[in-house]
Scaffold this motif. Structure first.
Motif, PDB file in Angstrom:
ATOM      1  N   LEU A 146       0.464   4.684  10.903  1.00 17.35           N
ATOM      2  CA  LEU A 146       1.087   5.946  10.500  1.00 17.35           C
ATOM      3  C   LEU A 146       2.450   5.717   9.838  1.00 17.35           C
ATOM      4  N   PHE A 147       3.259   4.835  10.410  1.00 12.77           N
ATOM      5  CA  PHE A 147       4.560   4.569   9.784  1.00 12.77           C
ATOM      6  C   PHE A 147       4.382   3.915   8.416  1.00 12.77           C
ATOM      7  N   ALA A 148       3.339   3.083   8.293  1.00 15.72           N
ATOM      8  CA  ALA A 148       3.075   2.480   6.985  1.00 15.72           C
ATOM      9  C   ALA A 148       2.813   3.586   5.958  1.00 15.72           C
ATOM     10  N   THR A 149       2.084   4.617   6.344  1.00 15.18           N
ATOM     11  CA  THR A 149       1.823   5.699   5.391  1.00 15.18           C
ATOM     12  C   THR A 149       3.100   6.491   5.106  1.00 15.18           C
ATOM     13  N   LEU A 150       3.870   6.777   6.147  1.00 17.08           N
ATOM     14  CA  LEU A 150       5.064   7.603   5.952  1.00 17.08           C
ATOM     15  C   LEU A 150       6.038   6.944   4.981  1.00 17.08           C
ATOM     16  N   LEU A 151       6.079   5.627   5.003  1.00 15.95           N
ATOM     17  CA  LEU A 151       7.095   4.930   4.206  1.00 15.95           C
ATOM     18  C   LEU A 151       6.553   4.342   2.901  1.00 15.95           C
ATOM     19  N   TRP A 152       5.262   4.458   2.676  1.00 14.33           N
ATOM     20  CA  TRP A 152       4.631   3.789   1.537  1.00 14.33           C
ATOM     21  C   TRP A 152       5.247   4.186   0.194  1.00 14.33           C
ATOM     22  N   HIS A 153       5.488   5.456  -0.005  1.00 14.78           N
ATOM     23  CA  HIS A 153       6.007   5.868  -1.313  1.00 14.78           C
ATOM     24  C   HIS A 153       7.443   5.427  -1.530  1.00 14.78           C
ATOM     25  N   GLU A 154       8.152   5.194  -0.459  1.00 17.70           N
ATOM     26  CA  GLU A 154       9.474   4.579  -0.583  1.00 17.70           C
ATOM     27  C   GLU A 154       9.328   3.148  -1.074  1.00 17.70           C
ATOM     28  N   VAL A 155       8.372   2.446  -0.473  1.00 21.30           N
ATOM     29  CA  VAL A 155       8.145   1.060  -0.871  1.00 21.30           C
ATOM     30  C   VAL A 155       7.717   1.010  -2.336  1.00 21.30           C
ATOM     31  N   ILE A 205       5.003 -10.124  -6.374  1.00 21.26           N
ATOM     32  CA  ILE A 205       4.839 -10.292  -4.929  1.00 21.26           C
ATOM     33  C   ILE A 205       6.180 -10.462  -4.205  1.00 21.26           C
ATOM     34  N   PRO A 206       7.081 -11.341  -4.706  1.00 20.23           N
ATOM     35  CA  PRO A 206       8.402 -11.380  -4.065  1.00 20.23           C
ATOM     36  C   PRO A 206       9.091 -10.010  -4.094  1.00 20.23           C
ATOM     37  N   ALA A 207       8.868  -9.268  -5.169  1.00 22.61           N
ATOM     38  CA  ALA A 207       9.481  -7.935  -5.268  1.00 22.61           C
ATOM     39  C   ALA A 207       8.936  -7.013  -4.181  1.00 22.61           C
ATOM     40  N   LEU A 208       7.624  -7.146  -3.897  1.00 24.05           N
ATOM     41  CA  LEU A 208       7.025  -6.318  -2.855  1.00 24.05           C
ATOM     42  C   LEU A 208       7.639  -6.675  -1.489  1.00 24.05           C
ATOM     43  N   PHE A 209       7.779  -7.986  -1.234  1.00 25.62           N
ATOM     44  CA  PHE A 209       8.401  -8.409   0.032  1.00 25.62           C
ATOM     45  C   PHE A 209       9.803  -7.817   0.170  1.00 25.62           C
ATOM     46  N   ALA A 210      10.573  -7.916  -0.890  1.00 21.60           N
ATOM     47  CA  ALA A 210      11.956  -7.434  -0.847  1.00 21.60           C
ATOM     48  C   ALA A 210      11.989  -5.915  -0.645  1.00 21.60           C
ATOM     49  N   ALA A 211      11.078  -5.206  -1.331  1.00 21.62           N
ATOM     50  CA  ALA A 211      11.034  -3.742  -1.209  1.00 21.62           C
ATOM     51  C   ALA A 211      10.690  -3.346   0.232  1.00 21.62           C
ATOM     52  N   MET A 212       9.724  -4.052   0.825  1.00 24.93           N
ATOM     53  CA  MET A 212       9.313  -3.740   2.203  1.00 24.93           C
ATOM     54  C   MET A 212      10.481  -3.922   3.164  1.00 24.93           C
ATOM     55  N   GLU A 245      13.663  -3.917   2.525  1.00 26.76           N
ATOM     56  CA  GLU A 245      14.748  -2.965   2.324  1.00 26.76           C
ATOM     57  C   GLU A 245      14.403  -1.610   2.956  1.00 26.76           C
ATOM     58  N   VAL A 246      13.169  -1.159   2.730  1.00 30.74           N
ATOM     59  CA  VAL A 246      12.767   0.142   3.284  1.00 30.74           C
ATOM     60  C   VAL A 246      12.785   0.091   4.820  1.00 30.74           C
ATOM     61  N   LEU A 247      12.278  -0.981   5.380  1.00 31.32           N
ATOM     62  CA  LEU A 247      12.252  -1.073   6.849  1.00 31.32           C
ATOM     63  C   LEU A 247      13.659  -1.187   7.440  1.00 31.32           C
ATOM     64  N   ASP A 248      14.546  -1.893   6.727  1.00 29.80           N
ATOM     65  CA  ASP A 248      15.926  -2.012   7.223  1.00 29.80           C
ATOM     66  C   ASP A 248      16.606  -0.660   7.302  1.00 29.80           C
ATOM     67  N   TRP A 265       9.623  -0.934  -5.159  1.00 29.69           N
ATOM     68  CA  TRP A 265       8.888  -2.035  -5.793  1.00 29.69           C
ATOM     69  C   TRP A 265       8.886  -1.862  -7.318  1.00 29.69           C
ATOM     70  N   GLU A 266       8.611  -0.623  -7.764  1.00 26.71           N
ATOM     71  CA  GLU A 266       8.592  -0.346  -9.205  1.00 26.71           C
ATOM     72  C   GLU A 266       9.927  -0.700  -9.853  1.00 26.71           C
ATOM     73  N   GLU A 267      11.007  -0.295  -9.187  1.00 29.74           N
ATOM     74  CA  GLU A 267      12.348  -0.592  -9.717  1.00 29.74           C
ATOM     75  C   GLU A 267      12.533  -2.089  -9.900  1.00 29.74           C
ATOM     76  N   ARG A 268      12.110  -2.830  -8.880  1.00 29.37           N
ATOM     77  CA  ARG A 268      12.282  -4.283  -8.932  1.00 29.37           C
ATOM     78  C   ARG A 268      11.428  -4.912 -10.025  1.00 29.37           C
ATOM     79  N   LYS A 269      10.203  -4.403 -10.171  1.00 27.70           N
ATOM     80  CA  LYS A 269       9.351  -4.961 -11.225  1.00 27.70           C
ATOM     81  C   LYS A 269       9.934  -4.640 -12.598  1.00 27.70           C
TER      82      LYS A 269
END
Ligand code: ATP
Ligand code: MG
Length: 459
Positions: free
Chosen positions: A312-321, A336-343, A345-348, A325-329
């Motif tokens: 559920l938390f994965a869904t709640l935060l997905w659009h933030e990620v 893939i590194p951008a996805l890791f970094a986005a995840m 940042e959102v979780l922090d 992620w889009e910004e980083r790309k």
């Protein structure tokens, strides 16, 4: 007759007045609870846990008062099967402990007793006193400690809403009601015990409880309960994150999450809660996705199917990620590194507010990291992905992405069909692997591929 009656009546009045005064002096603020018989509360004894009844009987047999209390009584009167049964008693924790072989005292500040009976654990609490001027509070008026035993009447007064302050004796099937909670429940209103503003100041979580419980029971907030919420909502920021997280879990897994979130938004309470949840709910795609996820969770809970906070938390935060992620790309970071970094940042950001445990954070990341791998429908990737222990959760997540319009429905359909096939059928479904050169280089990148990071041919 008239003169006789006239001389007597004032005397009777005087005696009555005197009696009233004596009584009042005897018991300064005492008032007796309304005793509500079965014909009025209508609790179905079949919905009452046998074990809770046995605990009450044992305590009463030893000369104590003991009743089912709180949410269970409220739910029983509303015809809902309670999740758990709490018991309130005038026996001290030591006295309770001595009566039940399988029991233990827990809690340091305010001790309660866990009584284990069959598969059930019943929480037995000694009546607690109301707050007074000596109660320890923080600078916003939030109560930091309340650990003094009291009378049953005091115990009722320190509860939050009238519908939560009912005591049920399973032996006589009587309900004791100090604050007209049964009437409120029948009238479908949620009324606060005492002055709502000061009760919110003592404990801001009560604002969330008002929303959650009213959504669960279909109650309307009394105007006095509702009015202060908008201006006091920022007090939620002072609540310790772990407590807020617990309350959020209760709300999201109540089986009424869609209704709760709608009501939270209507009351302006969603802002401080899941930081960014307000932003997500204001993006059309994000809103659709979150609401679908919540509806899905509600449905599973009502059907008694398992659910997980990670999902559920994965869904709640997905659009933030996704946004991060889009910004980083766009800034030319590798996908893939951008996805890791986005995840991260959102979780922090969330971690500052919500005490998402490490385990849950791990579950969330696993679901997110598997998403890009659904794009690859060529080569051996799909065959390996389907063997992943987290495949099922990641696939359910993919379905929501498709239903909300984020990705083509065709992709989700392909994976639905792919799962149903046997090995040969799956091989036949694989799309042609056009980029041979990259496939050849995969041998070197295999380790990265297993972690979801290998560049493979796109479908
Ligand atoms: P649920 O259906 O979620 O269990 P509940 O009302 O039973 O709802 P609990 O957290 O189990 O919630 O609390 C049990 C009882 O303790 C409540 O019914 C209420 O009487 C009292 N209570 C709980 N939280 C508060 C609070 N923040 N302030 C005052 N009383 C509370
Ligand atoms: Mg409860």
């Amino acid at each position: 007759m008239a003169p006789f009656g006239n001389t007597l009546t004032p005397r009777i009045r005087m005696i009555r007045k005197l009696l009233r005064r004596v009584f009042r002096r005897d018991a300064p603020s005492r008032h007796e609870p309304a005793t509500i018989p079965h014909s009025r509360h209508g609790i179905d004894p079949a919905l009452v846990s046998h074990n809770a009844r046995r605990v009450c009987e044992t305590l009463q047999g030893a000369g104590h008062r003991a009743y089912v209390v709180g949410g269970a009584v409220r739910d029983l009167i509303a015809g809902i099967e309670p999740k758990d049964f709490d018991i309130a008693t005038d026996a001290t924790p030591e006295q309770v402990r001595a009566l039940f072989r399988r029991s233990r005292i827990i809690g340091r500040r305010f001790q309660i007793v866990h009584v284990m009976m069959g598969p059930e654990t019943l929480e037995v609490s000694t009546f607690r006193a109301a707050h007074d001027e000596n109660t320890l509070k923080d600078e916003h008026g939030r109560v930091l400690r309340d650990n003094i035993w009291g009378t049953m009447e005091e115990d009722a007064a320190r509860r939050d809403f009238t519908v939560n302050a009912l005591y049920y004796d399973p032996v006589t099937q009587t309900v004791f009601d100090y604050h007209r909670g049964v009437d409120d429940l029948k009238k479908k209103t949620m009324r606060m015990i005492g002055e709502p503003r000061s009760r919110y100041r003592e404990d801001p979580v009560r604002m969330l409880r008002a929303v959650r419980l009213s959504a669960k029971l279909g109650l309307t907030l009394d105007p006095a309960v509702r009015a202060p919420i908008k201006e006091m909502s920022q007090l939620i920021e002072n609540v310790p994150p772990a407590r807020l997280f617990d309350e959020m879990l209760k709300l999201l897994f109540s089986g009424h999450a869609v209704e709760c979130v709608k009501r939270l938004r209507a009351e302006g309470l969603h802002h401080g809660l899941l930081p960014l949840l307000d932003v997500i709910l204001e993006q059309p795609l994000g809103e659709k996705f979150v609401m679908l996820a919540l509806a899905n969770t509600d449905e599973r809970i009502r059907a008694d199917k398992p659910t997980s906070p990670g999902f559920l938390f994965a869904t709640l935060l997905w659009h933030e990620v996704l946004a991060n992620w889009e910004e980083r790309k766009a800034a030319k970071e590798l996908p893939i590194p951008a996805l890791f970094a986005a995840m991260d940042e959102v979780l922090d950001v969330q971690a500052e507010k919500l005490a998402i445990t490490r385990r849950i954070a791990g579950d969330i990341k696993e679901i997110w990291l598997l998403q890009p791998r659904f794009d690859k429908r060529a080569g051996k990737t799909p065959l390996r992905l389907i063997e992943q222990p987290r495949f099922r959760a990641a696939y359910d997540f993919l379905l929501l992405r498709a239903q909300s319009g984020e990705i083509p429905l065709e992709v989700a359909d392909w994976w639905t069909r792919f799962q149903r096939e046997d090995h040969a059928g799956r091989e036949a479904m694989l799309l042609p692997d056009t980029d041979k050169k990259r496939r050849r280089s995969r041998g070197r990148g295999r380790k990265a591929a297993a972690e979801g990071g290998a560049p493979e041919s796109g479908a």
